[in-house]
Design a protein around this motif. Structure first.
Motif, short mmCIF file in Angstrom:
data_model
loop_
_atom_site.label_atom_id
_atom_site.label_comp_id
_atom_site.label_asym_id
_atom_site.label_seq_id
_atom_site.Cartn_x
_atom_site.Cartn_y
_atom_site.Cartn_z
N GLY A 68 11.67 14.28 -4.03
CA GLY A 68 10.37 13.80 -4.47
C GLY A 68 9.23 14.75 -4.18
N ASN A 69 9.54 16.05 -4.10
CA ASN A 69 8.49 17.06 -3.86
C ASN A 69 7.65 16.76 -2.62
OD1 ASN A 69 9.15 18.63 -6.19
ND2 ASN A 69 8.10 17.09 -7.46
N GLY A 70 8.33 16.65 -1.50
CA GLY A 70 7.63 16.38 -0.25
C GLY A 70 7.30 14.93 -0.01
N ALA A 71 8.06 14.01 -0.65
CA ALA A 71 7.73 12.59 -0.55
C ALA A 71 7.84 12.05 0.87
CB ALA A 71 8.63 11.78 -1.49
N VAL A 72 8.84 12.51 1.62
CA VAL A 72 9.00 12.02 2.99
C VAL A 72 7.84 12.50 3.86
CG1 VAL A 72 10.45 12.06 5.05
CG2 VAL A 72 11.50 11.84 2.79
N ARG A 73 7.47 13.75 3.72
CA ARG A 73 6.33 14.29 4.45
C ARG A 73 5.07 13.47 4.14
NH1 ARG A 73 4.65 19.44 1.69
NH2 ARG A 73 4.10 17.81 0.20
N ASP A 74 4.85 13.17 2.86
CA ASP A 74 3.66 12.44 2.47
C ASP A 74 3.71 11.00 3.00
OD1 ASP A 74 2.86 14.74 1.19
OD2 ASP A 74 3.50 14.05 -0.80
N PHE A 75 4.88 10.39 2.97
CA PHE A 75 5.02 9.03 3.48
C PHE A 75 4.75 8.98 4.98
CE2 PHE A 75 7.96 6.00 5.59
CZ PHE A 75 7.33 4.82 5.21
N LEU A 76 5.31 9.93 5.72
CA LEU A 76 5.11 9.96 7.17
C LEU A 76 3.71 10.44 7.55
CD1 LEU A 76 8.52 11.43 8.37
CD2 LEU A 76 7.81 9.04 8.41
N GLY A 77 3.06 11.14 6.63
CA GLY A 77 1.74 11.68 6.92
C GLY A 77 1.76 12.88 7.83
N THR A 78 2.89 13.57 7.88
CA THR A 78 3.02 14.72 8.77
C THR A 78 4.25 15.53 8.39
OG1 THR A 78 3.31 15.42 11.08
CG2 THR A 78 4.37 13.37 10.44
N ARG A 122 0.85 -1.18 0.00
CA ARG A 122 0.00 0.00 0.00
C ARG A 122 0.89 1.24 0.00
NH1 ARG A 122 -3.53 -1.38 5.17
NH2 ARG A 122 -1.58 -2.54 5.60
N SER A 123 0.61 2.15 -0.91
CA SER A 123 1.46 3.31 -1.09
C SER A 123 0.67 4.59 -0.83
CB SER A 123 2.05 3.31 -2.50
OG SER A 123 1.05 3.06 -3.46
N VAL A 124 1.37 5.71 -0.80
CA VAL A 124 0.73 6.99 -0.53
C VAL A 124 -0.25 7.30 -1.65
CG1 VAL A 124 1.12 9.47 -0.25
CG2 VAL A 124 2.72 7.82 0.76
N GLY A 125 -1.49 7.56 -1.30
CA GLY A 125 -2.54 7.75 -2.28
C GLY A 125 -3.38 6.51 -2.50
N ASP A 126 -2.95 5.39 -1.89
CA ASP A 126 -3.67 4.12 -2.04
C ASP A 126 -3.73 3.40 -0.70
OD1 ASP A 126 -5.03 2.06 -3.33
OD2 ASP A 126 -3.17 1.01 -3.85
N GLY A 127 -3.94 4.17 0.36
CA GLY A 127 -4.07 3.59 1.70
C GLY A 127 -2.77 3.30 2.39
N GLY A 128 -1.64 3.78 1.82
CA GLY A 128 -0.35 3.48 2.41
C GLY A 128 0.31 4.66 3.07
N GLY A 129 1.63 4.59 3.20
CA GLY A 129 2.37 5.53 4.03
C GLY A 129 2.63 4.90 5.38
N TYR A 130 2.99 5.73 6.37
CA TYR A 130 3.23 5.21 7.71
C TYR A 130 1.91 4.98 8.43
CZ TYR A 130 4.97 4.85 12.49
OH TYR A 130 5.25 4.40 13.75
#
Length: 255
Positions: free
Chosen positions: A127-137, A37-45
């Protein structure tokens, strides 16, 4: 086990690794090319981390036993964000406490241009804020990024530092413990990076390697850095590249 990249975003999936999977099968290796599951599809941290842990633990399942792959030595190979996930998986058994329980521990981890220093990647806005998006914060006490106004308005979540500490291979190194007697199969971590990489700069692997060498052998693992001139980011995914040849050499030597 192959883990694809794409800055943890839902626009990318395991099809990125198909050519590498075919090459390894042709070389006589058993391969499972996983998705998550990835960011935008129910994923991330934490969902992405849960999924790759579950994929690794599959090797102790009845299905793996039926396929006679449940007792094989394991290597995890990940590209870009997948390099982050592969390294994160490899470090778990060395920690004072695993983030998620692992039943399988890799013998070899190969990070192909991995995002291994999440704080550095956050500050550099990879990645244009990829870490922020992955962590959700957003993260406290860090620079604001490209869309800085929204970052300031939203502010960091209460557990932002916990999310970062549990996800970041660089920070996890500080929690690596002296191995117990049960750790009889040392972990080998190999960082492979093209010197022309503009998507994930080679400083990501260099910084992680520098931190590793201060802790590796006495803590039950070894860490090596292989830099390849004249190649960049996506050559890792091409079976005829020097970067992939370096990865195959590691698998042949250490697996």
């Amino acid at each position: 086990m192959l883990i694809h990249g794409g800055f943890w975003k839902s626009a990318f999936d395991r099809r990125l690794m198909v050519d590498l999977a075919k090459d390894l099968v042709d070389r006589g290796l058993a391969v499972w090319n996983v998705d998550y599951r990835s960011v935008g599809d129910g994923g991330g941290y934490p969902e992405t981390l849960e999924d790759v842990t579950r994929a690794l633990n599959w090797l102790r399942s009845s299905e793996a036993s039926e396929l006679q792959v449940n007792q094989l030595p394991v290597a995890v190979v990940g590209h870009s964000a997948g390099g982050h996930l592969a390294t994160w998986l490899g470090l778990q058994r060395l920690l004072d406490e695993e983030v998620f329980k692992q039943e399988v521990h890799p013998r070899v981890v190969i990070s192909q241009a991995g995002v291994l220093d999440l704080l550095g990647a956050y500050d550099a806005d990879l990645g244009n804020g990829a870490v922020r998006d992955f962590l959700g914060t957003t993260l406290p006490k860090r620079p604001t990024m490209g869309g800085g106004l929204m970052d300031l308005l939203s502010g960091p979540k209460e557990d932002a530092e916990v999310r970062s500490a549990n996800s970041d291979p660089m920070q996890l190194l500080q929690r690596v413990q002296i191995p117990t007697v049960r750790d009889t199969d040392p972990l080998t971590v190999v960082l492979i990076h093209g010197l022309h990489d503009l998507h994930v700069p080679s400083e990501q692997s260099r910084a992680f390697h520098s931190a590793c060498v201060q802790r590796d052998e006495e803590h039950g693992f070894s860490c090596m850095l292989k830099e390849v001139p004249d190649e960049a980011h996506f050559e890792h995914l091409q079976p005829d590249s020097k970067l992939w040849a370096a990865a195959v050499d590691v698998l042949t030597t250490y697996l």
